[in-house]
Scaffold this motif. Structure first.
Motif, PDB file in Angstrom:
ATOM      1  N   ARG A  64       0.834  -1.215   0.000  1.00  0.00           N
ATOM      2  CA  ARG A  64       0.000   0.000   0.000  1.00  0.00           C
ATOM      3  C   ARG A  64       0.862   1.256   0.000  1.00  0.00           C
ATOM      4  O   ARG A  64       0.540   2.238  -0.661  1.00  0.00           O
ATOM      5  N   LEU A  65       1.942   1.221   0.750  1.00  0.00           N
ATOM      6  CA  LEU A  65       2.810   2.396   0.850  1.00  0.00           C
ATOM      7  C   LEU A  65       3.612   2.638  -0.425  1.00  0.00           C
ATOM      8  O   LEU A  65       3.957   3.777  -0.735  1.00  0.00           O
ATOM      9  N   THR A  66       3.922   1.579  -1.173  1.00  0.00           N
ATOM     10  CA  THR A  66       4.796   1.717  -2.339  1.00  0.00           C
ATOM     11  C   THR A  66       4.060   1.678  -3.675  1.00  0.00           C
ATOM     12  O   THR A  66       4.666   1.919  -4.708  1.00  0.00           O
ATOM     13  N   SER A  67       2.760   1.389  -3.676  1.00  0.00           N
ATOM     14  CA  SER A  67       2.050   1.181  -4.942  1.00  0.00           C
ATOM     15  C   SER A  67       1.329   2.414  -5.473  1.00  0.00           C
ATOM     16  O   SER A  67       0.734   2.361  -6.539  1.00  0.00           O
ATOM     17  N   GLY A  68       1.357   3.494  -4.762  1.00  0.00           N
ATOM     18  CA  GLY A  68       0.685   4.703  -5.237  1.00  0.00           C
ATOM     19  C   GLY A  68      -0.805   4.698  -4.926  1.00  0.00           C
ATOM     20  O   GLY A  68      -1.305   3.845  -4.201  1.00  0.00           O
ATOM     21  N   GLU A  69      -1.492   5.653  -5.525  1.00  0.00           N
ATOM     22  CA  GLU A  69      -2.928   5.798  -5.280  1.00  0.00           C
ATOM     23  C   GLU A  69      -3.711   4.658  -5.918  1.00  0.00           C
ATOM     24  O   GLU A  69      -3.410   4.243  -7.034  1.00  0.00           O
ATOM     25  N   PRO A  70      -4.754   4.181  -5.223  1.00  0.00           N
ATOM     26  CA  PRO A  70      -5.584   3.127  -5.810  1.00  0.00           C
ATOM     27  C   PRO A  70      -6.317   3.636  -7.051  1.00  0.00           C
ATOM     28  O   PRO A  70      -6.633   4.813  -7.155  1.00  0.00           O
ATOM     29  N   SER A  71      -6.575   2.738  -7.954  1.00  0.00           N
ATOM     30  CA  SER A  71      -7.316   3.052  -9.167  1.00  0.00           C
ATOM     31  C   SER A  71      -8.790   3.259  -8.818  1.00  0.00           C
ATOM     32  O   SER A  71      -9.295   2.705  -7.852  1.00  0.00           O
ATOM     33  N   GLU A  72      -9.481   4.039  -9.623  1.00  0.00           N
ATOM     34  CA  GLU A  72     -10.930   4.233  -9.444  1.00  0.00           C
ATOM     35  C   GLU A  72     -11.691   2.999  -9.902  1.00  0.00           C
ATOM     36  O   GLU A  72     -12.764   2.705  -9.417  1.00  0.00           O
ATOM     37  N   LEU A  73     -11.129   2.290 -10.884  1.00  0.00           N
ATOM     38  CA  LEU A  73     -11.770   1.123 -11.476  1.00  0.00           C
ATOM     39  C   LEU A  73     -10.903  -0.112 -11.269  1.00  0.00           C
ATOM     40  O   LEU A  73      -9.686  -0.018 -11.162  1.00  0.00           O
ATOM     41  N   CYS A  74     -11.560  -1.261 -11.272  1.00  0.00           N
ATOM     42  CA  CYS A  74     -10.821  -2.532 -11.276  1.00  0.00           C
ATOM     43  C   CYS A  74     -10.031  -2.599 -12.576  1.00  0.00           C
ATOM     44  O   CYS A  74     -10.576  -2.346 -13.655  1.00  0.00           O
ATOM     45  N   GLN A  75      -8.765  -2.911 -12.497  1.00  0.00           N
ATOM     46  CA  GLN A  75      -7.910  -2.944 -13.677  1.00  0.00           C
ATOM     47  C   GLN A  75      -8.094  -4.215 -14.509  1.00  0.00           C
ATOM     48  O   GLN A  75      -7.426  -4.382 -15.529  1.00  0.00           O
ATOM     49  N   CYS A  76      -9.030  -5.069 -14.095  1.00  0.00           N
ATOM     50  CA  CYS A  76      -9.320  -6.279 -14.853  1.00  0.00           C
ATOM     51  C   CYS A  76     -10.667  -6.135 -15.572  1.00  0.00           C
ATOM     52  O   CYS A  76     -10.739  -6.290 -16.781  1.00  0.00           O
TER      53      CYS A  76
END
Length: 140
Positions: A64-76
């Motif tokens: 969580r700390l290294t992956s950046g901001e969560p996406s608004e949408l599921c990337q799948c």
């Protein structure tokens, strides 16, 4: 000598071992968190030992700390739902943000492209059979 007076000690219980699904080690049953209780009050223990649970929690925090901001949408599936961190179970590297359903689906297919391909082939066979046996309406 006192042992001879009282006989066998009452607290000589055998240790019940359970295999952790994560590290594959046999560990005492009390090394697993209690997840629920049966109707009779007997505890039900989880499948992953407390040591592995802690490692997994630490990994999620790091990701969580290294992956950046969560996406608004599921990337799948590109549906707007709450997203979770997805990571490679071999390298422990961050892969992306997935909804619960996509994360579980990919996990149930062993996190492999071959597993996904087999599922696609299965669905294509069913679709082919359905198209060949479907009742077609008469032409007017």
């Amino acid at each position: 000598m006192q042992y001879d007076l009282f006989g066998k000690l009452p607290y000589n219980k055998s240790v019940v071992l359970k295999t952790c699904r994560s590290c594959k080690k046999d560990k005492p049953e009390n090394s697993f968190y209690i997840t629920t209780h049966k109707k009779d009050g007997t505890p039900t223990r989880g499948y992953v030992c407390t040591d592995c649970k802690k490692e997994q929690a630490d990994l999620r925090i790091k990701l969580r700390l290294t992956s950046g901001e969560p996406s608004e949408l599921c990337q799948c599936c590109n549906i707007s739902e709450a997203v979770l961190i997805d990571h490679c179970h071999e390298t422990l590297e961050f892969r992306g943000w997935l909804c619960h359903n996509c994360n579980m689906g990919i996990g149930k297919l062993n996190d492999t492209i071959s597993g996904v391909r087999k599922a696609i082939a299965y669905l294509e066979r069913f679709e082919e059979q359905r198209d060949n046996t479907a009742i077609k309406p008469p032409h007017c």
